[in-house]
Design an enzyme around this catalytic site. Structure first.
Site: not given
Ligand code: NAD
Ligand code: TDX
Length: 333
Positions: A153, A122-124, A149
């Site tokens: 990741k 993810t970009d997060e 979260y």
């Protein structure tokens, strides 16, 4: 690539990826490995014939099972994860277990059986940007995750990189922006607001509603992953995005308009702790090096189709809706 394992294939993006694969690469046999948590639904794969799909109900942390599946596979696309930020804030343990421990287990099997591995991220992992920052995330942006979260990741991405460098595992990574489309769980922003309106509840906006997300249609995510499987360079990371930056307020107003509701028919609720302000992806690398382009570039059109899907599939989301809203009520959200 004839035998492809898809972890998390009964979830939102994984199931859309399986449908996309069946429609575009019918010669590929898919083995879905999914634990069917609250977020997984076997019915999401309905329509894909048995000849093309084997469903295995199991856990990506189960080494014996994972080894058995990898011993007969050419590749694995790894979607399985605990995926919801709000849940990770309340109960982070399963995020650490599945997102880090599960990825570790799969990497060990990819190493043992020399299976081509693609890791979905993810970009997060890059943290957030200010609203007025002219920069977008690139493959060179430093990792700066904010939530339980996104930190799990980020950790899983690091494991993949280390297994590539140390053991020569044949892997790639993609970090994608916010997906929308059919089969997305009602806990997520867009389905939550649509199904709230369809159930007679008010939509709920966190904070000041000005947080920006970079939206991409889930089918464009699938086509990008296939582009990487076919033409990506081993060991590389690719960011996937479709120039879809919008504030949450803008998205909510578009949903309200489409469902014939007044512009102000929503509630402000408690903000998410540590809420990332803005995500924005610069997709230059995948577009220049692999010649990938998104097809669903009209967000309003994609949103209309998504709203229609939720309107037509009340029985799909009805069961999860009540439990989800009960969880949110406990969090004052
Ligand atoms: P989801 O929550 O809808 O689906 C996750 C799936 O994984 C479910 O089917 C669940 O049953 C399964 N699963 C969970 N734990 C498991 C375990 N231990 N063993 C086997 N299966 C397990 O998630 P999603 O939104 O489809 O996200 C899929 C992937 O894409 C995740 O890795 C997520 O980090 C990533 N991602 C999501 C987005 C987004 O906008 N949703 C954006 C970028 C990246
Ligand atoms: O009711 C809500 N009201 C609201 O204002 C909900 C559920 C969310 N929000 C806000 C929070 C975010 O700014 O909407 C935005 C989107 O929220 P989510 O759908 O929870 O997505 P996000 O936190 O951005 O993370 C998503 O994109 C990246 C996915 O859930 C992740 O799995 C992915 O990695």
């Amino acid at each position: 690539m004839k035998e492809l394992i898809v972890t998390g294939g009964a979830g939102f993006i994984g199931s859309n990826f399986c449908h996309w694969t069946y429609n575009n690469h019918p010669d590929v046999h898919l083995t879905v490995l999914d634990a069917l948590t609250y977020a997984g639904n076997r019915d999401n794969l309905r329509g894909i014939p048995e000849d093309n799909l084997t469903f295995v109900h199991g856990d990506i942390c189960d080494r014996e099972l994972v080894d058995r599946l990898f011993s007969g596979a050419d590749g694995c696309v790894h979607f399985a994860a605990e995926s919801h930020n709000d849940n990770s804030i309340v109960a982070p343990e399963s995020f650490v277990r599945t997102n880090i421990g599960g990825t570790y287990t799969l990497l060990e099997a990819a190493r043992a059986y020399d299976v081509r591995f693609h890791h979905i991220s993810t970009d997060e992992v890059y943290g957030d940007l200010a609203l007025d920052d002219p920069q977008r995330f690139t493959e060179e942006s430093p990792y700066h995750p904010s939530s339980p979260y996104s930190s799990t990741k980020a950790a899983s991405d690091m494991l993949v990189r280390a297994w590539v460098r140390t053991y020569g595992v044949r892997a790639t990574i993609s970090n994608c922006s916010n997906n929308y489309g059919p089969y997305q769980h009602v806990e997520k922003f867009i389905p939550r607001q649509i199904t709230n309106i369809l159930s007679g509840l008010s939509p709920k906006l966190y904070g000041d509603g000005l947080n920006v997300r970079d939206w991409i249609h889930v089918d464009d995510h699938s086509s990008a992953v296939w582009t990487i499987l076919e033409r990506g360079k081993l060991g590389e990371t690719y960011l996937i995005g479709a120039d879809g930056e919008k504030s949450n307020l803008e998205v909510l107003k578009a949903i309200l308009r489409e469902l014939d509701q007044p512009e102000d028919a929503f509630e402000w609720v408690r903000d998410r702790p540590g809420h990332d302000r803005r995500y924005a992806i610069d997709p230059s690398k995948i577009s220049a090096q692999l010649e990938w382009r998104p097809m669903h570039v009209d967000f309003e059109d994609g949103l209309k189709e998504t709203i229609a899907w939720y309107r037509d599939n009340g029985e799909w989301w009805g069961a999860e809706k009540e439990a989800t809203e009960e969880r949110y009520r406990r969090q004052s959200q």
